[in-house]
Write a protein that holds these residues in place. Sequence first.
Motif, PDB file in Angstrom:
ATOM      1  N   LEU A 123      -5.889  -6.607   4.094  1.00 19.16           N
ATOM      2  CA  LEU A 123      -6.303  -5.635   3.046  1.00 19.16           C
ATOM      3  C   LEU A 123      -5.252  -5.192   2.112  1.00 19.16           C
ATOM      4  O   LEU A 123      -5.639  -4.865   0.674  1.00 19.16           O
ATOM      5  CB  LEU A 123      -6.756  -4.282   3.943  1.00 19.16           C
ATOM      6  CG  LEU A 123      -8.092  -4.432   4.773  1.00 19.16           C
ATOM      7  CD1 LEU A 123      -8.297  -3.109   5.413  1.00 19.16           C
ATOM      8  CD2 LEU A 123      -9.225  -4.899   3.962  1.00 19.16           C
ATOM      9  N   SER A 124      -3.905  -5.202   2.285  1.00 21.36           N
ATOM     10  CA  SER A 124      -2.952  -5.196   1.447  1.00 21.36           C
ATOM     11  C   SER A 124      -3.067  -6.057   0.397  1.00 21.36           C
ATOM     12  O   SER A 124      -2.589  -5.814  -0.741  1.00 21.36           O
ATOM     13  CB  SER A 124      -1.563  -4.952   2.318  1.00 21.36           C
ATOM     14  OG  SER A 124      -1.391  -3.818   3.255  1.00 21.36           O
ATOM     15  N   THR A 159       0.914  -1.184  -0.017  1.00 21.76           N
ATOM     16  CA  THR A 159      -0.177   0.109   0.027  1.00 21.76           C
ATOM     17  C   THR A 159       0.904   1.277  -0.004  1.00 21.76           C
ATOM     18  O   THR A 159       1.233   1.665  -0.936  1.00 21.76           O
ATOM     19  CB  THR A 159      -0.764   0.021   1.239  1.00 21.76           C
ATOM     20  OG1 THR A 159      -0.238  -0.059   2.547  1.00 21.76           O
ATOM     21  CG2 THR A 159      -2.088  -1.012   1.110  1.00 21.76           C
ATOM     22  N   TYR A 173      -5.424  -7.854  -6.061  1.00 21.29           N
ATOM     23  CA  TYR A 173      -6.930  -7.904  -6.776  1.00 21.29           C
ATOM     24  C   TYR A 173      -7.463  -6.517  -7.417  1.00 21.29           C
ATOM     25  O   TYR A 173      -7.371  -6.498  -8.649  1.00 21.29           O
ATOM     26  CB  TYR A 173      -7.990  -8.444  -5.717  1.00 21.29           C
ATOM     27  CG  TYR A 173      -9.328  -8.437  -6.319  1.00 21.29           C
ATOM     28  CD1 TYR A 173      -9.369  -9.613  -7.167  1.00 21.29           C
ATOM     29  CD2 TYR A 173     -10.314  -7.447  -6.208  1.00 21.29           C
ATOM     30  CE1 TYR A 173     -10.769  -9.894  -7.576  1.00 21.29           C
ATOM     31  CE2 TYR A 173     -11.598  -7.700  -6.804  1.00 21.29           C
ATOM     32  CZ  TYR A 173     -11.605  -8.961  -7.607  1.00 21.29           C
ATOM     33  OH  TYR A 173     -12.976  -8.959  -8.327  1.00 21.29           O
ATOM     34  N   ILE A 174      -7.259  -5.536  -6.342  1.00 25.65           N
ATOM     35  CA  ILE A 174      -7.863  -4.299  -7.110  1.00 25.65           C
ATOM     36  C   ILE A 174      -6.781  -3.744  -8.200  1.00 25.65           C
ATOM     37  O   ILE A 174      -7.170  -3.181  -9.007  1.00 25.65           O
ATOM     38  CB  ILE A 174      -7.935  -3.092  -5.862  1.00 25.65           C
ATOM     39  CG1 ILE A 174      -8.933  -3.532  -4.870  1.00 25.65           C
ATOM     40  CG2 ILE A 174      -8.121  -1.612  -6.607  1.00 25.65           C
ATOM     41  CD1 ILE A 174      -8.984  -2.671  -3.514  1.00 25.65           C
ATOM     42  N   ARG A 175      -5.510  -4.060  -7.878  1.00 25.25           N
ATOM     43  CA  ARG A 175      -4.506  -3.525  -8.674  1.00 25.25           C
ATOM     44  C   ARG A 175      -3.824  -4.493  -9.805  1.00 25.25           C
ATOM     45  O   ARG A 175      -3.208  -4.323 -10.808  1.00 25.25           O
ATOM     46  CB  ARG A 175      -3.218  -2.753  -8.062  1.00 25.25           C
ATOM     47  CG  ARG A 175      -3.665  -1.779  -7.423  1.00 25.25           C
ATOM     48  CD  ARG A 175      -2.220  -1.244  -6.756  1.00 25.25           C
ATOM     49  NE  ARG A 175      -1.361  -0.664  -7.451  1.00 25.25           N
ATOM     50  CZ  ARG A 175      -0.165  -0.576  -7.307  1.00 25.25           C
ATOM     51  NH1 ARG A 175       0.438  -0.668  -5.992  1.00 25.25           N
ATOM     52  NH2 ARG A 175       0.918  -0.234  -8.205  1.00 25.25           N
ATOM     53  N   TYR A 217      -5.664  -5.009  -2.073  1.00 26.72           N
ATOM     54  CA  TYR A 217      -5.416  -3.757  -2.812  1.00 26.72           C
ATOM     55  C   TYR A 217      -4.329  -4.070  -3.758  1.00 26.72           C
ATOM     56  O   TYR A 217      -4.532  -3.865  -4.991  1.00 26.72           O
ATOM     57  CB  TYR A 217      -4.885  -2.655  -1.944  1.00 26.72           C
ATOM     58  CG  TYR A 217      -4.402  -1.646  -2.370  1.00 26.72           C
ATOM     59  CD1 TYR A 217      -5.255  -0.549  -3.032  1.00 26.72           C
ATOM     60  CD2 TYR A 217      -3.105  -1.182  -2.509  1.00 26.72           C
ATOM     61  CE1 TYR A 217      -5.113   0.537  -3.742  1.00 26.72           C
ATOM     62  CE2 TYR A 217      -2.893  -0.052  -3.460  1.00 26.72           C
ATOM     63  CZ  TYR A 217      -3.817   0.881  -3.725  1.00 26.72           C
ATOM     64  OH  TYR A 217      -3.295   2.052  -4.372  1.00 26.72           O
ATOM     65  N   ARG A 218      -3.186  -4.746  -3.445  1.00 25.79           N
ATOM     66  CA  ARG A 218      -2.169  -5.090  -4.181  1.00 25.79           C
ATOM     67  C   ARG A 218      -2.398  -5.970  -5.330  1.00 25.79           C
ATOM     68  O   ARG A 218      -2.055  -5.784  -6.577  1.00 25.79           O
ATOM     69  CB  ARG A 218      -0.909  -5.550  -3.475  1.00 25.79           C
ATOM     70  CG  ARG A 218       0.484  -5.739  -4.303  1.00 25.79           C
ATOM     71  CD  ARG A 218       0.921  -4.573  -4.978  1.00 25.79           C
ATOM     72  NE  ARG A 218       2.196  -5.003  -5.630  1.00 25.79           N
ATOM     73  CZ  ARG A 218       2.203  -5.618  -6.999  1.00 25.79           C
ATOM     74  NH1 ARG A 218       0.852  -5.962  -7.527  1.00 25.79           N
ATOM     75  NH2 ARG A 218       3.379  -5.978  -7.623  1.00 25.79           N
TER      76      ARG A 218
END
Length: 442
Positions: free
Chosen positions: A369-370, A86, A376-378, A373-374
């Motif tokens: 959560l990292s 993150t 899946y989202i990105r 974010y790292r």
Amino acid sequence: MEEVAAHESLKRSLSTKDLIIYGIIFMIPVAPVAFYGSFLQPANGMVALAYLVGMIAMLFTGFSYATMSHRYPYSGSVYTYVQQGTTPALGFIGGWGICLDYLLIPTITYLISASFGHELLPGVPAWAWIIFIAIFNTIVNLAGVNIVSRISWLLFGLQALVLLTFIALTLRLAFLGEIRPTTTAFYNPAHFNFHGVLQATGIVIVSYLGFDAISTLAEEATEPRKSVGRAIIGAIVGIGSLFVITTWLAGWVAPHYQSLNPATAFSQIINRVGGPVFTKFTDFVVVLSFGLAGGQEGQTAVSRILYAMGRDGILPRPLAYLHPKHRTPWAAIILVGIISLIFSLTLDQDTVSNLVSFGALFGFLLLNLSVVYRFYIRGKKTVLNTIKYLVSPLIGFFVSLWIFLSLAPAAKIVGGIWLVIGLIILLISTRGFRKPTPKLDL
């Protein structure tokens, strides 16, 4: 001691097996001997079920660690993983939070070890046990992680001997008809209450928190991208299996758990299956296991996190100085040794027990959560990635959140103060975020 540059590397010498044993010993296989009685009432005797649920729950956070350790094979654990996944500022807060857990782990292990040691040798005061153990562990840590690993293997052997003897003696009593095999440790129809089991799971899950310590040794592993993740999963499954089997058989010996004294419950069970000699030997192994194994490895883990923070410059750089011969972060090790000694001589076991989980669980929340974010989202949103990088870490997140919210108010207050101190350090080091937060340059 000669101070060496912070950029010099740690010594790589640990195999996957070494890391698994390190993690298992950190979580202390004979832990039920010390804690079994406190789990009985909330679980209505179904302690094995609570351990099983706890193992499954922690596996999801373990998968997140495996994901991060493969991508970022560096020391620092949550600090490094959240920083790289993150932002550096969030990484520091996560790492600072988990430092609280690791600073307190040696303290609680010293207190438990001293308590059992005083029972074995009443003439030796508890404070003398604490001072000896703290000094010995600091010397061993300064000598190098390979020495810690060898002692871990030795203590694993002693703990395995105790558990295997307990299993054999229990099966012998069952064969002779003196006790009956029962499933009450998993399911007690007369007193079944799943809410109580979940409440007990929130307590026993503390026994699993040490798997994170494996990730702090990434820069001392020979193949960190492969071995760290495998060792984390292997350690969770290995220690979980030992906990479940041990407490299941304890239910055979004492199915009417209400008759046990919570303070000495497992010792009573040990005495029934093996007599006073085996009970004394078990107490001796508990002293070594908590005082040396748990204490040494807790000191090893937090010193590596402080080393990573010092190397990045977010904490004083002397914390990253390595011994010229042993290549150990000597300043961080000595600092942790002093803090653990002071805490152990001034705090009581109940107070430390309420505080020890805050930092680890806070770190678990940010780590899961990292991953989302790292990766899946990105990242690419395939079906497999959705399972690995969204569903699994979110399960880990909500399990950790549920336990985190159930912590005692005192733990939340002290933990919150600790995080505020970390935020102040961050603000000072970045001049109110007017300069970038230091981070590891990959």
